[in-house]
Design an enzyme around this catalytic site. Structure first.
Site, short mmCIF file in Angstrom:
data_model
loop_
_atom_site.label_atom_id
_atom_site.label_comp_id
_atom_site.label_asym_id
_atom_site.label_seq_id
_atom_site.Cartn_x
_atom_site.Cartn_y
_atom_site.Cartn_z
N ARG A 154 5.82 7.76 6.66
CA ARG A 154 4.65 7.23 6.23
C ARG A 154 4.01 7.35 8.01
O ARG A 154 2.98 6.73 8.71
CB ARG A 154 5.17 5.02 7.07
CG ARG A 154 5.96 4.06 6.07
CD ARG A 154 5.44 4.94 4.73
NE ARG A 154 6.19 4.05 3.37
CZ ARG A 154 7.55 5.24 2.95
NH1 ARG A 154 6.61 6.32 2.83
NH2 ARG A 154 7.86 4.45 1.95
N ASP A 213 8.73 -7.03 6.11
CA ASP A 213 8.35 -6.90 7.61
C ASP A 213 8.35 -7.91 8.63
O ASP A 213 8.00 -8.02 9.42
CB ASP A 213 7.90 -5.73 7.82
CG ASP A 213 7.97 -4.61 8.11
OD1 ASP A 213 9.80 -4.46 8.43
OD2 ASP A 213 8.14 -2.99 7.61
N GLN A 218 0.09 0.33 -1.41
CA GLN A 218 0.14 -0.51 -1.08
C GLN A 218 0.57 -1.47 -1.85
O GLN A 218 1.44 -2.38 -1.77
CB GLN A 218 0.69 -0.59 1.00
CG GLN A 218 1.26 -1.12 1.42
CD GLN A 218 1.24 -1.57 2.88
OE1 GLN A 218 -0.20 -2.64 3.07
NE2 GLN A 218 2.33 -1.34 3.23
N THR A 275 3.75 5.39 0.14
CA THR A 275 3.94 3.58 0.31
C THR A 275 5.57 3.60 -0.46
O THR A 275 5.43 4.69 -2.23
CB THR A 275 3.05 3.06 -0.84
OG1 THR A 275 3.93 1.79 -1.71
CG2 THR A 275 2.32 3.93 -1.84
C1 GLC Z 1 5.50 -1.73 4.46
C2 GLC Z 1 6.77 -0.76 5.74
C3 GLC Z 1 8.22 -0.99 4.33
C4 GLC Z 1 7.89 -2.82 4.48
C5 GLC Z 1 7.09 -3.07 3.22
C6 GLC Z 1 7.31 -4.95 3.35
O1 GLC Z 1 5.77 -0.88 3.40
O2 GLC Z 1 6.51 1.05 5.18
O3 GLC Z 1 8.91 -0.87 5.05
O4 GLC Z 1 9.61 -2.71 3.45
O5 GLC Z 1 6.14 -2.96 3.86
O6 GLC Z 1 6.73 -4.96 4.60
#
Ligand code: GLC
Length: 817
Positions: A360, A501, A698, A717
């Protein structure tokens, strides 16, 4: 609105209108020297790391976007009119679809097209009778980039055209220092010109770097190495002073900011073409350069002498294209869905390699701050490239396993350049992410099944902090960590985060997502153990699953599974709430883990369909949150409703719906979910999706957002990896197992078959699937040549073709029914 099209034959995406709604970018180079380039030739380059090896500067989030970049200016010396080989940055009026040479008010138009290929981008332009074609790429295994331009006089009279290069060179290796710590970084740079070449040096706190820039194919008429002299004060890249005047000033940089501009004059007879090859590389023009990390680069002048010819450029470009063909060849498909074919065969596969390469760390959104390998992301990124680059995956897998701590948790971030297994600090419990190590069983099993290399499970690898264990023991320890950290209700503690996250259950609250991920891990570990004679481990893992049953059942909310529960008993993802009633993650993983009764999995996925599915993909939760949930940390409240993790369509999690429905055997649903967020599907409605139609992003704004359907954060992503797994392993249904290749398609109504070219354990296979009855799942027979494969004794769905029955060049005919 349509801005371009897929050219599958050339493995290119051709942008025919460069005024795209957002920047549409591409990647150049390798993990040695890489770059980003947009359809406006904006972008940057980096050596080994986007965060700490910055070569070309980029002003992220700039206005206008995509600047600076790799700009080539052309100027008609007869009247001073100038333009750029890419439509931006000069931005002449674009020639429309009707092909008019002039606008309604009489201004000349520029025809401009961009061919984004695998590892290269080509910019075609035609303006007032001058045609140009500029090709940008990094040759294989090299630490320099080519900007090769051919300029042709298509008109009836002789023309004199001035050509100027322009790149803004970073002052500091570290991108943040370069852009922010100006009291220091502005005063470390020196750039000089000698004998046709520019050299740029900086002596910074962390490293000493040198760059060279030169050209072949034309004499240097003038030069600038000082950015502000080239541009002139209060000007922008759309009208640099030097280009307007027709001549650089011969500036040499001492402090401030440097650039690489070489100017040459091309006198072109009617029909004549001249080619000028610009090259930018690591090191110095006249002496070898030691990167102090094991590589010595040859002097730039030597490299230009060797590589600076048209035939060499062609040969190097051909080598790049061949390299990519080799990466993609291990899995090629021909299905009734042309957009699926374009994606799987070229762009989707390419994207999985880019996420593997750059994690990333480098894109137009990931500015370099996330330098290093995020644990969970990295483990998941490997899933989609194992069949293509098994050695590289083994290396990465071994590295990431050494990021696991002895107690079984994982370091949230592994920094490959400085990682020191056995000596890293053990994170506190609060800092762990509950899901990080739980991805390991899936990825290790996938690696072992793909390669057949069971001995990998016995490889001894250190833990991050102390001690060491075999790979298999690492997996068992990952499950053990979750078992050791459970809450009052027997679910796994959520800790700092689980996959999401933005949800913090902490050390007392519990995550149903991580609980299902652990259950899935225990199932996978049990299967691996059973197949490799680890009876005691298998019994242990089965007992874990058994013990979990009442816990899983207790998390059923009536129509779906809850998302989690706080120490005070507050639930997330429950019908009793006003917001965040239902979440996608636990429900897809209930089905994927295959650890709940089938009626529960079906019930959960039906609720997902009813409550979360939309025409642009599946929302992550609904309704989105506007209020705190007492006892649960919801950092997703920072996002407007329908945005990102707060009720947005988070594409990574969408990919799991394909897997879940594939497992449940509902072909139409799996396919509809696949299509709902397929980038290529938006090729003709780019005004809705806005980002590149050739790569996954994403997230897409969810149904509660006023911007429903607009997608954001393309390229890096987890969507890339899991969508690839979803479509190839669960719709087309070609999955490696230890004993062979399982062929278990789960197809939409009306498909009468498809073909796959697949390399498996070194054997090239052709798999023809025919579906005379139009069923969704089920395989009746498999023929290899004239021999029918014995499928008796295989109780699972689809057909397991034993590895012994396969050979290089084998043609399989799989009849569904
Ligand atoms: C982003 C992060 C990933 C996480 C996702 C959901 O894509 O890179 O680690 O799982 O967000 O929060």
């Amino acid at each position: 609105m349509q801005y371009g099209h897929f050219d599958d034959e050339a493995r290119e995406y051709v942008i025919t209108r460069p005024d795209t709604p957002r920047s549409w970018s591409n990647y150049l180079g390798s993990r040695l020297y890489g770059g980003i380039i947009t359809q406006g030739a904006g972008g940057y380059s980096f050596y080994k790391s986007g965060g700490t090896g910055r070569v070309l500067r980029f002003r992220f989030n700039g206005v206008p976007q995509d600047e600076p970049g790799r700009f080539l200016y052309l100027r008609d010396d007869a009247d001073g009119d100038f333009w750029s080989a890419s439509w931006q940055p000069v931005g002449k009026p674009l020639r429309g679809r009707d092909g008019d040479d002039v606008t309604a008010d009489g201004r000349p138009t520029q025809a401009s097209a961009v061919r984004h290929g695998l590892g290269y981008s080509i910019f075609e332009s035609e303006y007032r009778g001058i045609r140009s074609e500029a090709t940008f790429f990094v040759p294989k295994d090299q630490a320099f980039e080519y900007w090769s331009i051919k300029v042709t006089n298509n008109g009836p009279t002789a023309r004199q055209v001035s050509l100027f290069s322009y790149a803004e060179l970073a002052n500091e290796w570290n991108y943040r220092q370069d852009l922010e710590n100006l009291q220091y970084s502005q005063y470390v740079v020196v750039a000089k010109y000698a004998d046709g070449m520019i050299s740029r040096k900086n002596s910074t706190r962390t490293a000493f770097s040198e760059l060279w820039f030169g050209q072949a194919g034309a004499d240097v008429e003038s030069f600038d190495t000082d950015r502000d002299v080239f541009l002139g004060s209060y000007r922008t890249q759309s009208a640099p002073f030097a280009v307007e005047r027709g001549r650089c000033s011969g500036s040499e940089t001492v402090g401030d900011n440097s650039c690489a501009s070489l100017h040459s004059v091309l006198n072109l007879a009617p029909g004549e073409t001249r080619q000028v090859i610009f090259m930018l590389g690591m090191g110095s023009p006249d002496a070898p350069w030691d990167d102090r990390d094991g590589i010595i680069h040859r002097p730039g002048r030597e490299i230009i002498a060797e590589f600076g010819t048209p035939s060499r450029v062609d040969a190097e470009l051909a080598a790049i294209r061949e390299e990519w063909r080799d990466f993609l060849a291990p899995l090629q498909v021909a299905t009734p869905d042309g957009e699926m074919n374009s994606m799987i065969n070229v762009w989707h596969a390419y994207q999985t390699h880019m996420t593997f390469n750059w994690s990333r760390g480098v894109s137009l959104i990931e500015a370099g701050d996330r330098d290093g390998l995020g644990y969970r992301d990295t483990v998941q990124d490997m899933l989609a490239v194992t069949h293509a680059i098994p050695e590289a995956v083994r290396e990465r897998l071994s590295l990431i396993l050494t990021g696991q701590t002895a107690e079984g948790g994982a370091m949230p971030l592994v920094k490959p350049l400085t990682h020191n297994p056995g000596h890293e600090e053990t994170p506190s419990l609060e800092k762990y992410r509950s899901d990080d190590p739980l991805w390991l069983p899936i990825t290790v099993a996938n690696f072992v099944y793909e390669t057949g290399d069971v001995s990998y499970l016995d490889v001894e690898l250190p833990y991050a902090d102390h001690g060491s264990a075999t790979v298999f023991e690492h997996l068992r320890q990952a499950i053990q960590f979750s078992l050791d950290h459970r809450g009052n209700n027997g679910l796994v503690q959520g800790l700092q985060a689980d996959w999401n996250d933005c949800i913090q259950f902490g050390t007392t609250g519990e995550s149903m997502f991580s609980t299902f991920l652990m259950a899935n891990g225990a199932r996978v570990v049990a299967e691996l153990a059973e197949q490799t004679g680890r009876d005691e481990d298998a019994a242990w893992a089965r007992a874990v699953l058994e013990e979990l049953q009442p816990v899983l059942e207790g998390a059923w909310d009536g129509g779906w599974y809850i998302r989690g529960i706080s120490a005070t008993g507050a639930k997330l993802g429950s019908d009793a709430l006003d917001e965040g009633k239902i979440y996608l993650e636990p429900n897809v993983w209930a089905a994927i883990s295959q650890t709940v009764p089938e009626e529960r999995a079906i019930g959960a996925m039906d609720s997902v369909q009813r409550r979360l599915a939309t025409e642009h993909g599946v929302a992550l939760c609904a309704p989105a949150h506007t209020k705190e949930v007492p006892g649960v940390g919801l950092s997703l409240l920072v996002f407007p409703v329908g945005h990102k993790e707060n009720g947005g369509i988070f594409c990574h999690a969408n990919s799991w719906t394909i897997v879940a429905e594939g497992i449940l055997g509902r072909g139409d649903r799996a396919y509809d979910y696949y299509r709902s967020y397929l980038p290529a599907r938006y090729n003709d409605s780019a005004e809705i999706h806005q980002v590149e139609p050739y790569v996954y992003c994403q997230f897409t704004h969810g149904p509660e957002s006023p911007r429903f359907g607009q997608a954001r954060n393309p390229w890096l992503t987890g969507t890339a990896s899991w969508s690839y797994v979803g479509v190839t392993q669960y719709i087309l249904g070609i999955r490696p197992e230890l004993d062979g290749l399982r062929i278990d398609p789960c197809l939409p109504e009306g498909w009468d078959g498809f073909q796959v070219e697949r390399v498996f354990r070194g054997m090239s296979l052709t798999i023809n699937v025919v579906n005379p009855l139009g069923v969704a799942t089920g395989v009746q027979s498999v023929m290899i040549g004239k021999h029918e494969v014995d499928l008796a004794g295989d109780s699972r769905r689809g057909a397991l073709v034993p590895v012994e029955a396969l050979s290089d060049g084998a043609v399989l005919t799989v009849t569904m029914g």
